[in-house]
Design a protein around this motif. Structure first.
Motif, PDB file in Angstrom:
ATOM      1  N   GLU A 134       0.854  -1.182   0.000  1.00 34.72           N
ATOM      2  CA  GLU A 134       0.000   0.000   0.000  1.00 34.72           C
ATOM      3  C   GLU A 134       0.885   1.225   0.000  1.00 34.72           C
ATOM      4  O   GLU A 134       1.971   1.227   0.561  1.00 34.72           O
ATOM      5  N   ALA A 136       2.533   4.393   1.140  1.00 36.35           N
ATOM      6  CA  ALA A 136       2.689   5.035   2.450  1.00 36.35           C
ATOM      7  C   ALA A 136       2.577   6.541   2.349  1.00 36.35           C
ATOM      8  O   ALA A 136       2.572   7.235   3.353  1.00 36.35           O
ATOM      9  N   GLU A 255       2.106  -3.111   8.057  1.00 33.34           N
ATOM     10  CA  GLU A 255       2.778  -3.065   6.761  1.00 33.34           C
ATOM     11  C   GLU A 255       2.370  -4.241   5.896  1.00 33.34           C
ATOM     12  O   GLU A 255       2.368  -4.150   4.660  1.00 33.34           O
ATOM     13  N   GLN A 262      -2.991  -1.833  11.570  1.00 38.07           N
ATOM     14  CA  GLN A 262      -2.857  -0.486  11.023  1.00 38.07           C
ATOM     15  C   GLN A 262      -3.542   0.530  11.923  1.00 38.07           C
ATOM     16  O   GLN A 262      -3.021   1.630  12.151  1.00 38.07           O
ATOM     17  N   LYS A 284      -2.044   9.118   8.375  1.00 38.35           N
ATOM     18  CA  LYS A 284      -1.656   8.212   7.294  1.00 38.35           C
ATOM     19  C   LYS A 284      -2.040   6.772   7.621  1.00 38.35           C
ATOM     20  O   LYS A 284      -2.604   6.050   6.788  1.00 38.35           O
ATOM     21  N   TRP A 285      -1.776   6.331   8.863  1.00 44.28           N
ATOM     22  CA  TRP A 285      -2.080   4.950   9.245  1.00 44.28           C
ATOM     23  C   TRP A 285      -3.576   4.740   9.457  1.00 44.28           C
ATOM     24  O   TRP A 285      -4.110   3.671   9.135  1.00 44.28           O
ATOM     25  N   GLN A 287      -5.768   6.202   7.761  1.00 47.27           N
ATOM     26  CA  GLN A 287      -6.282   6.129   6.402  1.00 47.27           C
ATOM     27  C   GLN A 287      -6.064   4.740   5.816  1.00 47.27           C
ATOM     28  O   GLN A 287      -6.947   4.182   5.158  1.00 47.27           O
ATOM     29  N   ARG A 288      -4.894   4.184   6.049  1.00 46.85           N
ATOM     30  CA  ARG A 288      -4.634   2.835   5.532  1.00 46.85           C
ATOM     31  C   ARG A 288      -5.610   1.832   6.140  1.00 46.85           C
ATOM     32  O   ARG A 288      -6.130   0.951   5.435  1.00 46.85           O
ATOM     33  N   ASN A 292      -8.821  -0.180   4.448  1.00 50.03           N
ATOM     34  CA  ASN A 292      -8.863  -1.628   4.672  1.00 50.03           C
ATOM     35  C   ASN A 292     -10.125  -2.008   5.436  1.00 50.03           C
ATOM     36  O   ASN A 292     -10.222  -3.096   5.996  1.00 50.03           O
TER      37      ASN A 292
END
Length: 401
Positions: A134, A136, A255, A262, A284-285, A287-288, A292
């Motif tokens: 994904e 970063a 990761e 996450q 950022k995390w 959002q990941r 997901n």
């Protein structure tokens, strides 16, 4: 349509399904007491069948599985559950073979129909290449409509596609006592999926050192095992408490695409636990994890973007993420949306705030009860009805306001 209790559709928010289930439960408890002497279980089984949900059938089976007097009622309930699960499987067989369909299937029926849900997941896994990485550096204003969750490939890749084994099924339905026996042999022989299940089982049973031991064995093959190690390090269960080790475990699992990890990585960055506080990394995390399909991450991402309120676009995107979480039944998001609207000076916004409080109340927020009560006197019935229609449209995905 036959529903799992965990199944959630936005239009069900005002359907009082929780009240229905509570009444069914109360009725069954009364009947259980009366039947304890007569051992005539026909009435309680009929009451159970009269409601449309699947999960109460599973609850009944799990609650009375060791009651020899209930052998025949258990057989009837088990058969009824199979029939209802099959009807749902037939319905999903007609739906697109997509991750979105799988997410909905898992959310609603993984508790009672795990075999059917897993079969759907395996068919999907056969048609899609696994996610490898994904970005970063993705911008923080990606729309919720870009959501494309990834499967836990470590679990899916080790499943026997011909028949799900007892170890996995018993773990999935939380029958940990029997699952522990079923998983021990394949885990000892080195089956990674069984080893992961043993880690999950021991943790659920409060046997934390054993959970840690099994999770360590399989951590290189399963991001979920890494996440579990992070949980144990964070809580100091089965191992010495270590925030930095917990963060490292969460980050590595994150990761590898594990959504819960996450989310926890983002939370560590936001809170400054196990690592330096870093709001940008937290966004950022989150959002990941949100991409997901982690619902708490959708809420936290929305809340952070709204809090920063750096640009109109960021504010709007934050509100959209909160709506996504609210659609998934997350009461904190519905509550926050109501609070944001209540701060407005516009009468229509106050009416919509009241409806969001009603939604949060339906989703189980005790705070929303009092907030709605205080605000209701300031909202006219006409404005309230208009707002209800608007929020219904939003929850049904027709509009984000």
């Amino acid at each position: 349509m036959l529903y799992g209790c965990a199944g959630y559709q936005p239009k069900d928010l005002f359907a009082q399904s929780k009240h229905w289930l509570e009444k069914t439960s109360e009725r069954l408890e009364t009947l259980n007491s009366a039947n304890s002497k007569t051992h005539n279980y026909d009435t309680e089984v009929n009451t159970l069948f009269a409601q449309p949900y699947i999960d109460p059938l599973t609850d009944y089976i799990n609650r009375h599985i060791d009651d020899k007097n209930r052998a025949e009622p258990l057989r009837k309930v088990s058969n009824e559950r199979k029939v209802r699960c099959q009807k749902i499987a037939d319905l999903y067989a007609k739906r697109p073979l997509t991750q979105a369909s799988l997410n909905r299937y898992q959310a609603g029926y993984n508790y009672s129909c795990p075999k059917d849900v897993e079969a759907f997941a395996l068919r999907l896994a056969d048609t899609e290449k696994p996610e490898t990485s994904e970005s970063a550096s993705a911008p923080s204003d990606i729309s919720p409509t870009a959501v494309k969750p990834v499967l836990d490939q470590a679990i899916v890749s080790n499943v026997n596609k011909e028949q799900l084994n007892d170890c996995y099924l018993l773990t999935t339905i939380s029958n940990f006592r029997e699952a522990k026996q079923a998983c021990l042999s394949p885990a000892t022989e080195g089956d990674a999926r069984a080893q992961l299940n043993m880690a999950i089982i021991h943790k659920a049973m409060g046997e934390y050192p054993q959970s840690f031991e099994w999770a360590e064995k399989v951590q290189d093959q399963s991001p979920r095992a890494r996440y579990l190690l992070g949980e144990l390090y964070a809580s100091g269960q089965g191992v010495k408490q270590n925030d930095k080790a917990a963060f490292n475990a969460f980050e590595k699992a994150g990761e590898e695409g594990y959504a819960d990890a996450q989310y926890m990585t983002a939370w560590c960055y936001e809170s400054g636990i196990g690592t330096r506080k870093n709001p940008e990394q937290a966004i950022k995390w989150y959002q990941r994890a949100a991409l997901n399909n982690n619902v708490p991450a959708k809420h936290s991402l929305g809340a952070l973007l709204v809090q920063q309120n750096s640009t109109p676009s960021s504010l709007r995107n934050g509100q959209n993420w909160l709506i996504e979480a609210a659609r998934a039944g997350y009461d904190e998001s519905s509550l926050l949306l109501g609070q944001l609207l209540q701060e407005s000076e516009q009468p229509d916004d106050k009416a919509e705030a009241l409806v969001w409080y009603e939604v949060a109340q339906q989703q189980g927020s005790p705070e929303a009860v009092e907030l709605a009560k205080k605000l209701r006197k300031d909202v006219s019935p006409e404005a309230l009805n208009t707002a209800r229609r608007q929020i219904h449209r939003i929850l049904d995905g027709e509009s984000n306001g």
